[in-house]
Structure formats: structure tokens, C-alpha cells
Design a protein around this motif. Structure first.
Motif, PDB file in Angstrom:
ATOM      1  N   LYS A 184      26.052   8.781  -5.297  1.00 43.11           N
ATOM      2  CA  LYS A 184      25.183   9.611  -4.767  1.00 43.11           C
ATOM      3  C   LYS A 184      23.828   9.787  -5.751  1.00 43.11           C
ATOM      4  CE  LYS A 184      27.103  13.971  -3.924  1.00 43.11           C
ATOM      5  NZ  LYS A 184      27.408  14.889  -4.193  1.00 43.11           N
TER       6      LYS A 184
ATOM      7  N   ALA B   7      20.111   8.384  -6.972  1.00 47.13           N
ATOM      8  CA  ALA B   7      18.824   7.317  -6.356  1.00 47.13           C
ATOM      9  C   ALA B   7      19.032   6.195  -6.426  1.00 47.13           C
ATOM     10  CB  ALA B   7      17.696   7.624  -7.521  1.00 47.13           C
TER      11      ALA B   7
ATOM     12  N   GLU C 269      17.068   4.510   1.131  1.00 49.86           N
ATOM     13  CA  GLU C 269      17.845   5.783   0.811  1.00 49.86           C
ATOM     14  C   GLU C 269      19.491   5.376   2.105  1.00 49.86           C
ATOM     15  OE1 GLU C 269      17.420  10.025   2.267  1.00 49.86           O
ATOM     16  OE2 GLU C 269      17.196   9.616   4.197  1.00 49.86           O
TER      17      GLU C 269
ATOM     18  N   SER D  72      20.397  13.414   2.773  1.00 46.11           N
ATOM     19  CA  SER D  72      19.743  14.347   2.354  1.00 46.11           C
ATOM     20  C   SER D  72      20.410  14.795   0.783  1.00 46.11           C
ATOM     21  CB  SER D  72      18.795  15.238   2.883  1.00 46.11           C
ATOM     22  OG  SER D  72      20.068  16.409   3.294  1.00 46.11           O
ATOM     23  N   SER D  73      21.680  15.827   1.048  1.00 39.17           N
ATOM     24  CA  SER D  73      22.251  16.019   0.279  1.00 39.17           C
ATOM     25  C   SER D  73      22.626  15.026  -0.620  1.00 39.17           C
ATOM     26  CB  SER D  73      23.726  16.854   0.541  1.00 39.17           C
ATOM     27  OG  SER D  73      23.970  15.894   1.279  1.00 39.17           O
TER      28      SER D  73
ATOM     29  N   ASN E 264      21.173  12.656  -2.086  1.00 38.20           N
ATOM     30  CA  ASN E 264      19.923  11.957  -3.717  1.00 38.20           C
ATOM     31  C   ASN E 264      19.980  10.667  -3.794  1.00 38.20           C
ATOM     32  OD1 ASN E 264      19.165  15.108  -3.315  1.00 38.20           O
ATOM     33  ND2 ASN E 264      21.217  15.546  -4.751  1.00 38.20           N
ATOM     34  N   THR E 265      20.152   9.911  -2.477  1.00 34.93           N
ATOM     35  CA  THR E 265      20.154   8.643  -2.869  1.00 34.93           C
ATOM     36  C   THR E 265      18.151   7.879  -2.774  1.00 34.93           C
ATOM     37  OG1 THR E 265      20.773   8.189  -0.122  1.00 34.93           O
ATOM     38  CG2 THR E 265      22.035   7.998  -1.956  1.00 34.93           C
TER      39      THR E 265
END
Length: 752
Positions: A146, A148, A215, A224-225, A227-228
Motif C-alpha cells: 500500500k 506509492a 498502480e 484507489s484506497s 494509494n499505490t
């Protein structure tokens, strides 16, 4: 009366349960549905499961209907694979305290490998075995990464300045993830300028301009949750101009001539670098579109090209233009660079050329050799030789090119090397041939030259063994086939005033003879039993050693007396070699070597028979109950009761095996006994194939289904004299079974 009937029904149900008999059921297990999380205020039933290490708690609601399940029942919540298939279901939760609760929630956590859009659930009960309908499909993802993502060119970890990469039209580059452990374990969503691409791996090949990012694909709801979403790499494609060099007026130059090379693209503010044979010969210079080739430079010949680059354009290099020397030709030395001139020999030097109408001039030590005007030269003296070739016709003025120099020297010494020329194994070969392998001439400067082919037949030879000359052995090879001729051999070579002695070669041929040992027995019966190991070979005056298990046995006798286990061998030394005898293995008698294909206790019906086979011994004797000999075969057929003895002989040792034969009882398992102490039918007596057998388990239950006896090797001793029966005609239940199955079951009625 009704109360009595209900008690009997309850009693029968309990009894059936204890005895493992099944009762028909008709429970209905409804399909499970997603439920709200009671630990989160205001939560509602979930429709997508997005889990991670910091949150992984979900609930499934389940309902079912009567009749009641068994007390030992378990309700098990199972999860399908990502496609909704239950071929290999995953157990998420199991409860055993909800057997009277018709609506309840399962709490569970997503397995870490869960990633997909079509997971389903179902619930199983164990007693009775039932399976619910499958649930609706749910998207479910465990997001174990989880953070970036970082991407770079070829995944090298170096993000370009400003996140920008330029590539030429028609070329491509690779963008790869470089900070995700086990990156191949995930699926990804790649974007070009915000538009999803079909690629889903950890790398992507890029050939179009655009802003690229990626992502991890955790589905349309969970991605979206997590956050990659990665950094952005901006890729720009640059145009190619098609750089080349304009064809020059000349590509072959005479001495002192020049030629200007010019690029086909000029005046655009580009930077130019000129190359010769792929090496830069100018520094980067703006608008440096020309280069002058000067034939006065000794190394001007080569392949010339130009490279350009500038704003908005690709780095390009032109095809090469080859510039050569006009009227050029080649001169090649045809002989070796270094020649050892042997005594009394003549060597011929030669050159070849591509010149037309060539003129040859030969030199020795820098001085012209008078009259040497051919392409060959015969020499008889050491020195440094070369030829010069001139060409006076053609487009340019006269050109002279020298050949490479040949160094000719007289040898300072010779070296002779000898080797085995037939297969040779030390102490393993019966004969061997050794011969001169190489002759090397050594020049005064220690330069070495192999002259074997030239001088092998020119040398005279004398072979020696251990420093002593061998009469009549004067050729380049020597055959050795006498086992007594083991030693160190060399050869002396003589040529004119030169003399050389070769390297020594050790020769050890296999000695004559073979040694065999034998033993009075290979098995001893006990530690007091002695075994003699000996050999027919006369060991007088010989050097020998007895080995046990490969180690020295520390004895000097010509025979061994042993009474311990091991592998024994005799080793005799002759002519520096060892001769090893065969190995003899001595072992202590092992009773288990003799095996019967029958147990020690045999039961068969009177009038029947049993055939028994033994193996593992040298001979057999079977004795009957009266100690009479029945057979000396490895098999025997027994027809009568009694105790039988097998005496099996292995070497000098005997092994005894006892077999007990009894007749099989023909009466059945009794179902009534009178436990009144009169000595008649007071105990429950089983046939001998069930009683006194350690492989048979006997279990007895009282009228309420409670276990009162559970034994193996039953001794026909139930009930004991202390057992009290409170009622007349009490009915007990029994099971007789072995490790695999129930052999017999029924009732026992007790009459007082």
C-alpha cells in the motif's frame, strides 16, 4: 405409558448415536450474505472487501432451519477461488456453539492471497453433512502492498531529471517498477496520459509520447484506497533527420593529398562530432559540418562518419565513408617470425605482395643483401631479415613498403621430453611404451621453438633405467613389459655437439599373480565361535598386511582367527605395487534372517491344514509334538494341534522357531449368559479367533449406552464375580473389531 414410550425413544436415539448409526435429517442451510461489522459504529453490510494488515475484519450472516443438528456438529464458512469455483475451498471460520442458533454471523479475515472480483461463500455442517447454497459474488482484495510505486527506465532505480525521457522515432524504451518486492506477484494498471493501457505486468515497452504511470490492480473499488499510484515519466519522441556524408571527390588519396568531407545537413545550429573507425577525432562543435582528411598523416586511412544532435532531434550517426591510400598494396611475410637455424641447415624466407610489377630488395641486420631480388631468400646464418617491395607504376609516385622482420638464431641448447604413448595405469598395466614426445630448441634469448618434426630422426638416443644405460635401446621409443622392470626411465639425445637428457618417467607394472582368501564360515554363532581365514598363496618372504574394514589388523600371521564382525582382506606388496585379495565378510548370526510366512500361533478348523514356508537358512529340520522329525524341506503342512519346532541351520549355527497349532472353535458368539455364580455360563466366552488376540478389540456398552469394557486380548473374563446386575434380563451391547473394521456386533442378555 406415554412417558415410558418417550423414554424408550430417547434411549434408542441415544444408543444409535453411541453406536454410530445415522438418523435421517432435513435441515436447510440458506445461502450466506454479507453483514455489517458490529465493531464499527454505523456500519452497513459490505459489498466489497478491501483488506490490509491494518484492517481485516468482516462478517457473513447465515441462517438455517430445523430440525436440530447433532451436538458435535460444526458450521464451517468456506470461500471459493477468484472465479467463484469451490473445487478447492478455503476455510475462513468454524463454529461449534451455534447448533441451536438459527441465525448468526461468522467473523473472518481475508487470506493474504485474495485478489479478484467473483469470490463466493458457502456454509457446511458436519453432522449431518449439509452444504448451503452459494452466496452472491463479491469483489475481494487483500492489499499487502500500500505504498506509492516508483518507476524508472529499465527498472534501474534512476528516475530521470524532471521525470523526462527522450527517444527517437521508431525506437522504444522500457519502463519498469523498481521498488515493489516480488513485483511479479501482482497485476497492474498502466496509464498513458490518463488512459488505461492493456499491459498488466511490472514492465511496459513505450514507443509513443505521453505521461506514463502505474498502480497495482486491486479492482475497481479497492485500487484507489491502496494509494499505490506511481510517479509520472514523461516520454517524448524526437524526429530523425537522416544524417549522411556527401560523396567525396576521392576516396583513395596519394601522399600529400587532402579531401574535405561534408555532412548533408548544415546551418541548423546542430552539434557535430566526427569519427574515424568509431573513435571520436573532434570534440562536440556547433555547425562543424566539414572535416579535412590529410594523406600526409600516417594513419589517415579508415572509415569516417559524423554524429549530430540538437534540440528536438535525435542523436544520429551517419553511415561511414572509407578513405584509403591510392596505389596502395600489401606485403605479407610468409615464414615464421622467429626461426631457429639448426646446425648445417638452410632456411628459406619469402614474402608475397599485391603490387603490380613489384621490385624486391632483401636486408640482413639493416644492410642490403647484394643480388637478392626475388620474393624468396635462402639463409644459412643467424640475423634479422626483411624485404622491401617497391611499385613504380600507378596513379601516385613510387611507393616502397617493408615486410615484417624475421629473427633467425642458432640454438643455445635442446630440451627433450618423453611421455607414455600407450595407456598406462601405475601398478595396473601389464606393459607400457614410452617415447620421445617433443624436441625443443632454446635460443640464446630463451626463445623456444618446437623442432620435433624436423629433428626427431636426426638425434641419436640412449635409454636409461635408474641412471643405467639399457643395452641396445637406441631408438626414439621403448617397450617395457617385464613386471620386474619397474623403475625410472629417461633418454639421452645427441646431435652434433649438442646433448640433452629428457625428463624421468616412473614405470610400475602390475605384479604377476592373484591372491585368494577363504574362510571356514562367513557367520559365527556367538563371540566364542572362532572362524579361520587363510590363503593358498605362499607368503614366505613376502611383505603383506591383513585388513579389517580397510584398516590394518595388526597381525603378522599367514592366517587369521577371528570372532568379530567385519570385512577382511589380504594385501601383498611386490615391486612397489600392491596386490589385493578378494574380500570376505564375517557377520554374527542374526535370528531374523530365518523368516516364516506364518505367525507363531495358528488356528484352523479340525480336519483342515496349514502349509508353512521358511527361508533364509542353508537347511531345515521340522520336529513334531513328540520331538519326531517330520521334514527336512523348507516347507511343511500341519494338520493337527500341538507345538512344532523348526531348527534352521546357517553355516555352523542353528536358529529355532516354535509354532503353536490349535483348532478353531466352531461355536458362535453367545448372546445370553447366566451370571448367577453357579459356575455354568457365568461369563461371556468368545471363540478363540476373537478372544486372547492382541489384534482384536472388544467393547461392551450398558443399557444406557455407556461403555463398561474396552479391551484388546480379551480373556473371556466378563463379567467379573464382583459385577452386580440390578435387574433381571438386562440387555448389554457389544462390538468386536480390529484396526480396519467391525467384525461382530450384537446384544448380551444377562439372566440372574
Amino acid at each position: 405409558m406415554r412417558l415410558i414410550k418417550l423414554s424408550k425413544q430417547f434411549y434408542l436415539g441415544t444408543l444409535c448415536f453411541l453406536l454410530g448409526w445415522s438418523i435421517s435429517t432435513a435441515q436447510i442451510l440458506n445461502k450466506p450474505t454479507a453483514a455489517s461489522n458490529p465493531n464499527l459504529s454505523g456500519s452497513s453490510a459490505w459489498n466489497v472487501a478491501c483488506a490490509s494488515h491494518d484492517f481485516n475484519e468482516f462478517f457473513i450472516n447465515f441462517t438455517w432451519s430445523t430440525p436440530l443438528v447433532a451436538k458435535d456438529n460444526k458450521f464451517i464458512l468456506e470461500q471459493s477461488d477468484a472465479d467463484g469455483n469451490f473445487g478447492s475451498p478455503v476455510t475462513l471460520a468454524s463454529v461449534s456453539d451455534k447448533n441451536t442458533v438459527f441465525k448468526f454471523d461468522f467473523q473472518f479475515a481475508l487470506p493474504v492471497e485474495t485478489r479478484g472480483e467473483n469470490y463466493k461463500f458457502r456454509v457446511r455442517s458436519t453432522n449431518p453433512a449439509r452444504t448451503s447454497a452459494e452466496s452472491d459474488a463479491y469483489p475481494m482484495y487483500y492489499m499487502d502492498y500500500k505504498s506509492a510505486i516508483l518507476i524508472s527506465e529499465n527498472g534501474d532505480g534512476n528516475i530521470p531529471p524532471g521525470g523526462r525521457i527522450e527517444i527517437c522515432q521508431g525506437n522504444s524504451t522500457i519502463l519498469s517498477i523498481h521498488n515493489v518486492p516480488d513485483a511479479n506477484a501482482y497485476k497492474y494498471i498502466w496509464y498513458r496520459s490518463g488512459i488505461p493501457l492493456p499491459d498488466n505486468g511490472p514492465s511496459i515497452t513505450v514507443s509513443q509520447s505521453g505521461n506514463y504511470k502505474v498502480e497495482i490492480d486491486y479492482g475497481s473499488f479497492c485500487s484507489s484506497s491502496a494509494n499505490t499510484l506511481s510517479n509520472t515519466i514523461a516520454v517524448t519522441t524526437l524526429k530523425q533527420l537522416g544524417i549522411s556524408i556527401d560523396p567525396p571527390a576521392k576516396t583513395n588519396l596519394c601522399p600529400k593529398e587532402t579531401e574535405t568531407l561534408e555532412a548533408n545537413i548544415t546551418g541548423q545550429g546542430l552539434t557535430y562530432i566526427w569519427y574515424k573507425d568509431d573513435l571520436a577525432i573532434t570534440s562536440p562543435t556547433v555547425d562543424d559540418a566539414t572535416f579535412i582528411v590529410n594523406a600526409n598523416t600516417s594513419d589517415f586511412e579508415g572509415r569516417y562518419s559524423v554524429e549530430i544532435y540538437g534540440p528536438g532531434t535525435c542523436l544520429e550517426r551517419s553511415p561511414a565513408i572509407k578513405i584509403g591510400k591510392a596505389g596502395n598494396f600489401m606485403v605479407t611475410r610468409m615464414n615464421d617470425q622467429n626461426i631457429v637455424l639448426l646446425p648445417g641447415q638452410t632456411e628459406t624466407l619469402s614474402v608475397s605482395t599485391t603490387a603490380s610489377s613489384p621490385v624486391y630488395t632483401w636486408f640482413k641486420d639493416g644492410t642490403i643483401i647484394s643480388g637478392a631480388s626475388l620474393n624468396t631468400l635462402d639463409i644459412t646464418q643467424p640475423g634479422a631479415y626483411h624485404a622491401e617491395v617497391s611499385q613504380i607504376s600507378g596513379t601516385c609516385s613510387a611507393i616502397t613498403i617493408p615486410s615484417e622482420t624475421t629473427s633467425v638464431v642458432a640454438p643455445a641448447s635442446f630440451e627433450i621430453s618423453v611421455d607414455y604413448t600407450s595407456e598406462y595405469i601405475p601398478c595396473g598395466s601389464k606393459n607400457v611404451t614410452i617415447a620421445v614426445k617433443t624436441i625443443t630448441a632454446v635460443a640464446p634469448d630463451s626463445t623456444r621453438k618446437d623442432v620435433t618434426s624436423t629433428l626427431l630422426s636426426g638425434f641419436g638416443y640412449q635409454w636409461k633405467k635408474d641412471g643405467t644405460k639399457l643395452v641396445g635401446e637406441n631408438t626414439g621409443s621403448l617397450v617395457i613389459n617385464d613386471p620386474g622392470s619397474s623403475g625410472n626411465y629417461c633418454v639421452e639425445g645427441i646431435l652434433n655437439a649438442y646433448s640433452a637428457t629428457s625428463n624421468p618417467l616412473s614405470v610400475q607394472l602390475i605384479p604377476d599373480g592373484k591372491i585368494t582368501i577363504s574362510a571356514s564360515s562367513s557367520v559365527y554363532c556367538d563371540p566364542t565361535d572362532a572362524i579361520i581365514i587363510s590363503t593358498a598363496t605362499d607368503l614366505t618372504g613376502e611383505s603383506f598386511t591383513w585388513l579389517k574394514n580397510g584398516s590394518d589388523y595388526n597381525t603378522t600371521g599367514s592366517q587369521l582367527t577371528v570372532n568379530s564382525e567385519g570385512t577382511y582382506q589380504l594385501v601383498v606388496s611386490k615391486n612397489g605395487c600392491t596386490i589385493r585379495s578378494n574380500e570376505i565378510k564375517i557377520s554374527l548370526l542374526d535370528d531374523s534372517i530365518v523368516v516364516l510366512d506364518s505367525p507363531e500361533n495358528i488356528i484352523f478348523a479340525e480336519g483342515g491344514s496349514k502349509t508353512i514356508a521358511a527361508n533364509g537358512a542353508d537347511s531345515y529340520l521340522w520336529y513334531g509334538p513328540e520331538n519326531q522329525i517330520l521334514s527336512n524341506s523348507s516347507t511343511i503342512t500341519l494338520t493337527a494341534e500341538g507345538t512344532y519346532l523348526l531348527v534352521a541351520t546357517i553355516g555352523r549355527c542353528n536358529v529355532e522357531k516354535t509354532i503353536n497349532v490349535s483348532y478353531k472353535n466352531t461355536f458362535k458368539v453367545p448372546n445370553v449368559i447366566s451370571a448367577n455364580g453357579d459356575g455354568i455360563n457365568d461369563q461371556w466366552v468368545l471363540p478363540n479367533n476373537y478372544s486372547k488376540n492382541p489384534e482384536v478389540n472388544v467393547i461392551i456398552y450398558d443399557p444406557k449406552g455407556r461403555e463398561v469394557l474396552n479391551v484388546v486380548d480379551y480373556q473371556n473374563n466378563w463379567p467379573s464375580i464382583t459385577t452386580a446386575f440390578t435387574k433381571q434380563n438386562m440387555v448389554y451391547y457389544y462390538k468386536i473389531k480390529n484396526a480396519r473394521e467391525v467384525l461382530k456386533q450384537g446384544t448380551i442378555t444377562i439372566i440372574r
